[in-house]
Structure formats: C-alpha cells, structure tokens
Design a protein around this motif. Sequence first.
Motif, PDB file in Angstrom:
ATOM      1  N   GLN A   1       0.833  -1.216   0.000  1.00 17.91           N
ATOM      2  CA  GLN A   1       0.000   0.000   0.000  1.00 17.91           C
ATOM      3  C   GLN A   1       0.861   1.257   0.000  1.00 17.91           C
ATOM      4  O   GLN A   1       0.544   2.245  -0.682  1.00 17.91           O
ATOM      5  N   GLU A   2       1.943   1.190   0.743  1.00 14.73           N
ATOM      6  CA  GLU A   2       2.849   2.340   0.781  1.00 14.73           C
ATOM      7  C   GLU A   2       3.495   2.571  -0.591  1.00 14.73           C
ATOM      8  O   GLU A   2       3.632   3.697  -1.052  1.00 14.73           O
ATOM      9  N   MET A   3       3.874   1.464  -1.224  1.00 13.93           N
ATOM     10  CA  MET A   3       4.457   1.568  -2.561  1.00 13.93           C
ATOM     11  C   MET A   3       3.444   2.161  -3.539  1.00 13.93           C
ATOM     12  O   MET A   3       3.785   2.982  -4.392  1.00 13.93           O
ATOM     13  N   LEU A   4       2.234   1.727  -3.398  1.00 12.24           N
ATOM     14  CA  LEU A   4       1.159   2.176  -4.291  1.00 12.24           C
ATOM     15  C   LEU A   4       0.917   3.682  -4.199  1.00 12.24           C
ATOM     16  O   LEU A   4       0.503   4.326  -5.163  1.00 12.24           O
ATOM     17  N   ARG A   5       1.174   4.225  -3.029  1.00 16.50           N
ATOM     18  CA  ARG A   5       0.892   5.656  -2.796  1.00 16.50           C
ATOM     19  C   ARG A   5       1.917   6.572  -3.485  1.00 16.50           C
ATOM     20  O   ARG A   5       1.672   7.761  -3.623  1.00 16.50           O
ATOM     21  N   GLN A   6       3.033   6.018  -3.860  1.00 14.24           N
ATOM     22  CA  GLN A   6       4.094   6.881  -4.408  1.00 14.24           C
ATOM     23  C   GLN A   6       3.733   7.369  -5.810  1.00 14.24           C
ATOM     24  O   GLN A   6       3.162   6.622  -6.602  1.00 14.24           O
ATOM     25  N   GLN A   7       4.086   8.621  -6.017  1.00 15.53           N
ATOM     26  CA  GLN A   7       3.730   9.226  -7.304  1.00 15.53           C
ATOM     27  C   GLN A   7       4.939   9.227  -8.245  1.00 15.53           C
ATOM     28  O   GLN A   7       6.042   9.595  -7.837  1.00 15.53           O
ATOM     29  N   PHE A   8       4.645   8.858  -9.471  1.00 20.00           N
ATOM     30  CA  PHE A   8       5.712   8.900 -10.473  1.00 20.00           C
ATOM     31  C   PHE A   8       5.956  10.350 -10.915  1.00 20.00           C
ATOM     32  O   PHE A   8       5.095  11.219 -10.737  1.00 20.00           O
TER      33      PHE A   8
ATOM     34  N   ALA B   1      12.955   9.721   0.979  1.00 21.00           N
ATOM     35  CA  ALA B   1      13.911   8.625   1.187  1.00 21.00           C
ATOM     36  C   ALA B   1      13.299   7.293   0.770  1.00 21.00           C
ATOM     37  O   ALA B   1      13.959   6.455   0.144  1.00 21.00           O
ATOM     38  N   PHE B   2      12.012   7.101   1.115  1.00 17.66           N
ATOM     39  CA  PHE B   2      11.346   5.852   0.738  1.00 17.66           C
ATOM     40  C   PHE B   2      11.249   5.732  -0.786  1.00 17.66           C
ATOM     41  O   PHE B   2      11.479   4.661  -1.358  1.00 17.66           O
ATOM     42  N   ARG B   3      10.923   6.839  -1.446  1.00 18.88           N
ATOM     43  CA  ARG B   3      10.812   6.810  -2.914  1.00 18.88           C
ATOM     44  C   ARG B   3      12.152   6.475  -3.550  1.00 18.88           C
ATOM     45  O   ARG B   3      12.222   5.717  -4.509  1.00 18.88           O
ATOM     46  N   HIS B   4      13.177   7.046  -2.978  1.00 20.45           N
ATOM     47  CA  HIS B   4      14.514   6.779  -3.506  1.00 20.45           C
ATOM     48  C   HIS B   4      14.874   5.296  -3.328  1.00 20.45           C
ATOM     49  O   HIS B   4      15.371   4.648  -4.269  1.00 20.45           O
TER      50      HIS B   4
ATOM     51  N   LEU C   1       2.891  -3.365 -13.443  1.00 21.16           N
ATOM     52  CA  LEU C   1       1.525  -3.536 -13.977  1.00 21.16           C
ATOM     53  C   LEU C   1       0.554  -3.969 -12.883  1.00 21.16           C
ATOM     54  O   LEU C   1      -0.608  -3.570 -12.892  1.00 21.16           O
ATOM     55  N   LYS C   2       1.046  -4.750 -11.928  1.00 19.88           N
ATOM     56  CA  LYS C   2       0.171  -5.226 -10.852  1.00 19.88           C
ATOM     57  C   LYS C   2      -0.096  -4.121  -9.823  1.00 19.88           C
ATOM     58  O   LYS C   2      -1.241  -3.858  -9.457  1.00 19.88           O
ATOM     59  N   LEU C   3       1.008  -3.475  -9.424  1.00 26.32           N
ATOM     60  CA  LEU C   3       0.864  -2.488  -8.343  1.00 26.32           C
ATOM     61  C   LEU C   3       0.255  -1.174  -8.827  1.00 26.32           C
ATOM     62  O   LEU C   3      -0.728  -0.694  -8.285  1.00 26.32           O
ATOM     63  N   TRP C   4       0.878  -0.598  -9.844  1.00 23.97           N
ATOM     64  CA  TRP C   4       0.473   0.766 -10.212  1.00 23.97           C
ATOM     65  C   TRP C   4      -0.602   0.837 -11.292  1.00 23.97           C
ATOM     66  O   TRP C   4      -1.240   1.843 -11.448  1.00 23.97           O
ATOM     67  N   GLU C   5      -0.763  -0.253 -12.038  1.00 27.95           N
ATOM     68  CA  GLU C   5      -1.841  -0.279 -13.020  1.00 27.95           C
ATOM     69  C   GLU C   5      -3.035  -1.078 -12.521  1.00 27.95           C
ATOM     70  O   GLU C   5      -4.116  -1.004 -13.109  1.00 27.95           O
ATOM     71  N   GLY C   6      -2.825  -1.840 -11.450  1.00 29.60           N
ATOM     72  CA  GLY C   6      -3.938  -2.595 -10.853  1.00 29.60           C
ATOM     73  C   GLY C   6      -4.505  -3.677 -11.759  1.00 29.60           C
ATOM     74  O   GLY C   6      -5.686  -4.016 -11.673  1.00 29.60           O
ATOM     75  N   LEU C   7      -3.670  -4.238 -12.629  1.00 34.69           N
ATOM     76  CA  LEU C   7      -4.156  -5.263 -13.550  1.00 34.69           C
ATOM     77  C   LEU C   7      -4.133  -6.637 -12.875  1.00 34.69           C
ATOM     78  O   LEU C   7      -3.327  -6.884 -11.971  1.00 34.69           O
TER      79      LEU C   7
ATOM     80  N   GLN D   1      14.495  -5.614   1.085  1.00 34.79           N
ATOM     81  CA  GLN D   1      15.255  -4.368   0.960  1.00 34.79           C
ATOM     82  C   GLN D   1      14.570  -3.187   1.642  1.00 34.79           C
ATOM     83  O   GLN D   1      15.218  -2.346   2.238  1.00 34.79           O
ATOM     84  N   LEU D   2      13.253  -3.146   1.543  1.00 28.15           N
ATOM     85  CA  LEU D   2      12.539  -1.928   1.970  1.00 28.15           C
ATOM     86  C   LEU D   2      12.015  -1.987   3.406  1.00 28.15           C
ATOM     87  O   LEU D   2      11.775  -0.942   4.011  1.00 28.15           O
ATOM     88  N   ARG D   3      11.830  -3.166   3.919  1.00 29.37           N
ATOM     89  CA  ARG D   3      11.171  -3.259   5.221  1.00 29.37           C
ATOM     90  C   ARG D   3      11.904  -2.475   6.325  1.00 29.37           C
ATOM     91  O   ARG D   3      11.235  -1.741   7.080  1.00 29.37           O
ATOM     92  N   PRO D   4      13.227  -2.571   6.411  1.00 26.47           N
ATOM     93  CA  PRO D   4      13.888  -1.815   7.488  1.00 26.47           C
ATOM     94  C   PRO D   4      13.575  -0.326   7.417  1.00 26.47           C
ATOM     95  O   PRO D   4      13.227   0.294   8.432  1.00 26.47           O
ATOM     96  N   LEU D   5      13.657   0.225   6.244  1.00 26.92           N
ATOM     97  CA  LEU D   5      13.373   1.658   6.085  1.00 26.92           C
ATOM     98  C   LEU D   5      11.904   1.948   6.359  1.00 26.92           C
ATOM     99  O   LEU D   5      11.553   2.917   7.034  1.00 26.92           O
ATOM    100  N   TYR D   6      11.055   1.066   5.848  1.00 22.85           N
ATOM    101  CA  TYR D   6       9.623   1.254   6.022  1.00 22.85           C
ATOM    102  C   TYR D   6       9.243   1.213   7.500  1.00 22.85           C
ATOM    103  O   TYR D   6       8.464   2.040   7.983  1.00 22.85           O
ATOM    104  N   GLU D   7       9.830   0.247   8.228  1.00 19.75           N
ATOM    105  CA  GLU D   7       9.552   0.141   9.661  1.00 19.75           C
ATOM    106  C   GLU D   7      10.035   1.394  10.390  1.00 19.75           C
ATOM    107  O   GLU D   7       9.396   1.875  11.330  1.00 19.75           O
ATOM    108  N   GLU D   8      11.146   1.901   9.917  1.00 18.38           N
ATOM    109  CA  GLU D   8      11.744   3.068  10.577  1.00 18.38           C
ATOM    110  C   GLU D   8      10.905   4.334  10.380  1.00 18.38           C
ATOM    111  O   GLU D   8      10.690   5.107  11.302  1.00 18.38           O
ATOM    112  N   ILE D   9      10.443   4.525   9.175  1.00 13.17           N
ATOM    113  CA  ILE D   9       9.732   5.789   8.891  1.00 13.17           C
ATOM    114  C   ILE D   9       8.243   5.714   9.190  1.00 13.17           C
ATOM    115  O   ILE D   9       7.554   6.725   9.174  1.00 13.17           O
ATOM    116  N   ARG D  10       7.710   4.515   9.446  1.00 10.48           N
ATOM    117  CA  ARG D  10       6.280   4.359   9.672  1.00 10.48           C
ATOM    118  C   ARG D  10       5.854   5.030  10.977  1.00 10.48           C
ATOM    119  O   ARG D  10       6.502   4.937  11.994  1.00 10.48           O
TER     120      ARG D  10
END
Lengths: 145, 170
Positions: free
Chosen positions: A8-15, B103-106, B125-131, B161-170
């Motif tokens: 969900q967090e990934m989904l929220r990011q804007q290109f 930072a998360f986007r990066h 395609l799955k995440l951002w296009e919702g297909l 890769q992302l969970r540590p950062l995600y946990e930190e900034i959440r």
Amino acid sequence: MTPDPLEQEMLRQQFRPLASNWRAEILATALQTQPGHFADSRGSKQVGLSGWGAWFWPHPAAWGALAVLWLTALGFDWVAAQPRLRSAEMTVVSPALNWSNWVEYQHAIPELTELEPEIVKAASRPRPAVERPRSQLRIPHNRWG
Amino acid sequence: MDSGYKLGRIYDEHASAVAAYLMNLTRNEADTRDLLQEVFVRLAKRPELLDDILSPRSFLLHLAHNLAMDRLRRLAVRERYAVQVRQQAEPLFAPADDPDTDAFRHALATALAGLPVEQRSVVHLKLWEGLTFEVIAQLLEIPPNTAASRYRYALDKMRTQLRPLYEEIR
C-alpha cells in the motif's frame, strides 16, 4: 488478495510527471507520419513545401548545378531546332497543290497504261553477258569430241 | 472525429501511465520519450488499432512493453544494461516535500532497478496499473502462473530491501 501495508505504501508513491513540452512534440511527430496527412492537415501547402525542402536540402548546390545544366541543355536544343523548323516550314506543301498533283496524275494514267507493252518488252530483253575471267569460262563438252 | 483530436485525447488519458511504465523499464528519460513517441507514431499510422480494443490502456502498455523490450535487446546485453540502470538510474518518482517519503521513494526506485526487467514489469503492472495476473499474462504474452510467480519473487526481494526503512519511517 489484499495488499499488505508495504504494498500500500508503494502504491501511494507518485511517479514523475510528464514533461509538458512532450505532448506537443510527440503529437506533432505522430500526426506527421499519419497516412493522408498531406491531404487533410491544416497548412498542407506548407507541409508540402517543407517536404520539397527536405528533398532538396541535403545537397542544394548539387541540385542547383543540375538545374542549370538542364536549362543549358534545353537552350542548346531549342537553338539547334530552329534551322530544322525553318526548313520544315519551307517543304510543307499546301493542300491545294496536293490536290492539283493528284488530278494531274489521274489524267496521266491512260498514257502510262499505253506505254506498258513497251516497258514489258524492254524488261524481257536478255541481259548482255557479263565478261568473266578466262578461268571461269565454261567450255562445252562436245568441243573435244 | 478529427484524428489529431482523438490522438490528443488518448495522450491526455494514457500517456502518463505509459511513460511511467517505460521509465520504470528503461530508467532513461530520453529512451522513455523516444519509446512514447514511437507508441503514438504507430497509433497515428494505424488509428484503427484502437477501434476494437476494450482497454486502450492495456493495449498501449502492451505496445510500449514490446517496444521497450526491443530497445533493451538492441542495447544489447540486458545484464550490462541492468547494471547501468542500477548505477545511473534517473529519478523514477516525483520528489516529495517530506524527507521520509523522499527517502522511501529513492529506496523504492533503487529496489525496483535491482529487479530483472521481467519482474519489474509485472510489479509495475500489478501495483500501479492494478491489472489482474490474467491481463498481465496477456499483455506480456506469458502464462498467468508465471506472472504471479514473478510478482511474488519480486515482492519478496523488495520487502527484504525496503522493510527496514519502512519500519523506521512508519
């Protein structure tokens, strides 16, 4: 399948947004390649001219030289054709003259047919023998007998 | 309908999504622009392509995917390109005002760049296009199970890769 919090967090990011100048450039390029573009687009005359420009652009000096060469050749051809034209004009026979010739020919036909036996006689006369070298002379067989 | 207007409308509705997908695959702005232009050039040449299509977005993504794959193959050696992507990736996401989000986007962009292009395309395609996996499978011309497994593998890697950062900034 429900996305987990990380999804969900990934989904929220804007290109990154598209660059604003892309639209006009991409659509212009796409429309230029469209079939029938020259026929129905606005300013087709301008596009046509630019098309010619694109053709001639790579070597304008070469195209110019070729054009001058062609014009010179055409000029020479025209000058050379003048005497021929004049002589052709002089040899043209008027239709009236043609008609009078034909009438004259019709009158002459009987005279020509009268002359025919003489012509035939002359044609049937044997040709004079052609002189041959001695080696080619034929001697009759009975001469030695 | 005027073809220019029609093409403009398609651009307004779908170009952003197609460009984001292309950018995610190529990570190169110039390539993305060229490929997006190629998509619209093909559409302009044969406008009837979209007439019988139920989902223009899927069709455009399919076209973009094939063009991008051709480009990647021509650039030769996908591995070398992938390394190049990781090293010189252009920003994929918009810059954020919040430093944590930035930072998360990066980190997300880096994690995506680390995936093989086949997995990256499925994730996008799955995440951002919702297909659905069925549609993704049609679009990428692969079996649906392959699409699903590629997504799972990719997500597992990204979670690591992302969970540590995600946990930190959440």
